[in-house]
Design a protein around this motif. Structure first.
Motif, PDB file in Angstrom:
ATOM      1  N   SER A  18      -4.748  10.747  -3.853  1.00  0.00           N
ATOM      2  CA  SER A  18      -5.234  11.565  -2.731  1.00  0.00           C
ATOM      3  C   SER A  18      -4.208  12.550  -2.191  1.00  0.00           C
ATOM      4  CB  SER A  18      -5.689  10.659  -1.583  1.00  0.00           C
ATOM      5  OG  SER A  18      -6.896  10.020  -1.930  1.00  0.00           O
ATOM      6  N   PRO A  33       0.637   5.077  -0.547  1.00  0.00           N
ATOM      7  CA  PRO A  33       0.168   6.448  -0.778  1.00  0.00           C
ATOM      8  C   PRO A  33       1.279   7.488  -0.626  1.00  0.00           C
ATOM      9  CG  PRO A  33      -0.795   5.520   1.256  1.00  0.00           C
ATOM     10  CD  PRO A  33       0.240   4.569   0.779  1.00  0.00           C
ATOM     11  N   TYR A  34       2.349   7.114   0.087  1.00  0.00           N
ATOM     12  CA  TYR A  34       3.355   8.120   0.504  1.00  0.00           C
ATOM     13  C   TYR A  34       4.703   7.986  -0.188  1.00  0.00           C
ATOM     14  CZ  TYR A  34      -0.237   8.296   4.066  1.00  0.00           C
ATOM     15  OH  TYR A  34      -1.452   8.365   4.697  1.00  0.00           O
ATOM     16  N   ASP A  43       0.870  -1.176   0.000  1.00  0.00           N
ATOM     17  CA  ASP A  43       0.000   0.000   0.000  1.00  0.00           C
ATOM     18  C   ASP A  43       0.910   1.230   0.000  1.00  0.00           C
ATOM     19  OD1 ASP A  43      -2.078   1.758   0.277  1.00  0.00           O
ATOM     20  OD2 ASP A  43      -2.751   1.034   2.231  1.00  0.00           O
TER      21      ASP A  43
HETATM   22  C1  PLP Z   1      -1.814   3.542   4.268  1.00  0.00           C
HETATM   23  C2  PLP Z   1      -3.022   4.102   3.617  1.00  0.00           C
HETATM   24  N1  PLP Z   1      -3.723   3.354   2.762  1.00  0.00           N
HETATM   25  C3  PLP Z   1      -4.819   3.806   2.153  1.00  0.00           C
HETATM   26  C4  PLP Z   1      -5.294   5.083   2.393  1.00  0.00           C
HETATM   27  C5  PLP Z   1      -6.574   5.495   1.710  1.00  0.00           C
HETATM   28  O1  PLP Z   1      -6.432   6.596   0.939  1.00  0.00           O
HETATM   29  P1  PLP Z   1      -7.429   6.973  -0.243  1.00  0.00           P
HETATM   30  O2  PLP Z   1      -8.651   6.115  -0.132  1.00  0.00           O
HETATM   31  O3  PLP Z   1      -7.704   8.408  -0.047  1.00  0.00           O
HETATM   32  O4  PLP Z   1      -6.671   6.675  -1.490  1.00  0.00           O
HETATM   33  C6  PLP Z   1      -4.595   5.919   3.268  1.00  0.00           C
HETATM   34  C7  PLP Z   1      -5.084   7.274   3.555  1.00  0.00           C
HETATM   35  O5  PLP Z   1      -4.646   7.988   4.394  1.00  0.00           O
HETATM   36  C8  PLP Z   1      -3.443   5.411   3.906  1.00  0.00           C
HETATM   37  O6  PLP Z   1      -2.731   6.144   4.770  1.00  0.00           O
END
Ligand code: PLP
Length: 400
Positions: A240, A210-211, A208
């Motif tokens: 996001s 996002p960062y 996963d």
């Molecule tokens: C580790 C992680 N996974 C998934 C998400 C979900 O993000 P989004 O649904 O906005 O793409 C986040 C959001 O903060 C996150 O920190």
């Protein structure tokens, strides 16, 4: 009417999110280090306004129509190119566009989990992943973390133990880069070890990410998906934090067979990700809006992280410790054992006007992490970061 007696049994495993509950404080005089919200100044508002008008004028009805479940084909191509620039070899058939990564997490549960299935996660881990999966009643095995992410030496032993007990391990879930909630990053050496363990035991890995776009201090790492030689990594990412969370756009990169299963699950959930938003992301990538935005975000968030670290150093009483995040949005704080951060939260909010997320909910097992909390450093202004940490330190002092 008594609705409760009609609810499905699985609702007992749906827990109210402490983060969601907290978001409502963000608009009051409370300084919120709670939600995982980007700094709104990072939203490329003017570009998005121009793109929205362009998309409606140029794609017209196509952008307002139902779309393919896997996503707008041109966007899947564009995401493949974007991924290649991040080291991941992918083509459109490897990609499905989702309503944020959150939908992908939910789909993972639907596709892979039966009652009693085993999944392995970091401990602590992303709270909303746990929320998505708990309703399917899996056995969740948490692997301890250190400053380099998941302890793969412990993972190796745990996989061996679980296998010897006949466990049906569905996947290993990891946020290897700038982890939520701890902010730490797994170096490549450990990533290789994780993949070796997955290879040896024929396990799926969910990465996963996002960062991964904003690491500070010139740290570089290779995405697990870029190291994946046998199609066992399911990669999740999102627009996001680099474009806009309100557009709710994410994507999965995986083997075509896995993408097909995601599409089948998604059909029943929402048919397709909003088409208009997908075209906007397409244009955002084609015009380089996102690519140009990323370095600006890195610069701003690094300064904000440093501001929060300085404030913690200046104000926190002895016995409080915290991580130095290598990227992302969060600092993980540990207070002395005698303090329960969930109990302290009410006083923090009502008396001291500062909010955070208690750490307990990020943990896999009941009772763990009661003396921990997650602080977001991206949403607040620099002044709020300083004042909020001072208020938090005062709150902690009252409980010592
Ligand atoms: C580790 C992680 N996974 C998934 C998400 C979900 O993000 P989004 O649904 O906005 O793409 C986040 C959001 O903060 C996150 O920190």
């Amino acid at each position: 009417m008594n609705v409760t007696k009609l609810l499905a049994g699985r609702t007992a495993y749906m827990r109210a999110s402490e983060i969601r509950e907290l978001l409502k404080w963000a608009t009051s005089d409370v300084i919120s280090f709670g939600g995982g919200m980007p700094d709104p100044s990072t939203f490329p508002l003017e570009d998005i306004a121009r793109i929205a008008a362009y998309v409606l004028e140029n794609y017209g009805n196509k952008a307002l129509q139902y779309g393919q479940t896997e996503g707008v084909p041109e966007l899947r191509d564009e995401l493949a190119k974007f991924s290649q620039s991040n080291g991941i070899k992918a083509s459109a058939e490897n990609i499905i566009v989702t309503v944020g990564s959150q939908e992908a997490l939910e789909l993972l549960g639907r596709l892979f989990l039966d009652e009693g299935s085993t999944i392995i996660t970091e401990n602590p881990t992303y709270i909303a992943a746990l929320q998505s999966w708990r309703v399917y009643r899996p056995k969740i095995v948490g692997i301890p973390m250190d400053d380099n992410g998941m302890r793969t030496d412990i993972l190796e032993k745990e996989v061996r133990r679980l296998k010897s007990e006949g466990a049906n391990i569905k996947f290993i879930y990891t946020v290897p880069t700038a982890q939520n909630p701890m902010g730490v990053t797994m170096p490549d050496e450990r990533r290789k070890h994780l993949l070796e363990i997955a290879e040896e035991n024929d396990l799926l890995v969910v990465e996963d990410d996002p960062y991964g776009y904003f690491l500070f201090d010139n740290i570089t790492v290779t995405r697990l998906k870029a190291m994946d030689r046998s199609g066992r990594v399911i990669y999740l990412s999102t627009a996001s934090k680099i474009f806009s969370p309100g557009l709710r756009l994410g994507w999965v990169i995986a083997e075509p067979e896995i993408v097909r299963w995601f599409a089948l699950g998604k059909q029943a959930l929402n048919l397709n990700t909003p088409t208009l938003n997908q075209y906007m992301l397409l244009e955002g990538l084609r015009r380089g809006v996102i690519q140009r935005n990323i370095p600006k975000i890195v610069e701003l968030y690094k300064k904000k992280r440093d501001a929060m670290l300085t404030a913690l150093e200046s104000y926190m009483p002895k016995g409080v410790t915290w991580t130095k995040p290598s990227g992302g949005m969060f600092i993980w704080v540990r207070v002395p054992e005698k303090i329960d951060t969930k109990e302290m939260l009410q006083v923090a909010i009502t008396k001291y006007k500062v909010a955070y997320v208690p750490g307990h909910g990020f943990h896999v097992n009941e009772g763990e992490g009661r003396n921990t909390m997650r602080l977001n450093f991206t949403y607040s202004t620099f002044e709020q970061i300083d004042l909020g940490v001072r208020r938090l330190a005062d709150t902690i002092r009252e409980f010592l």
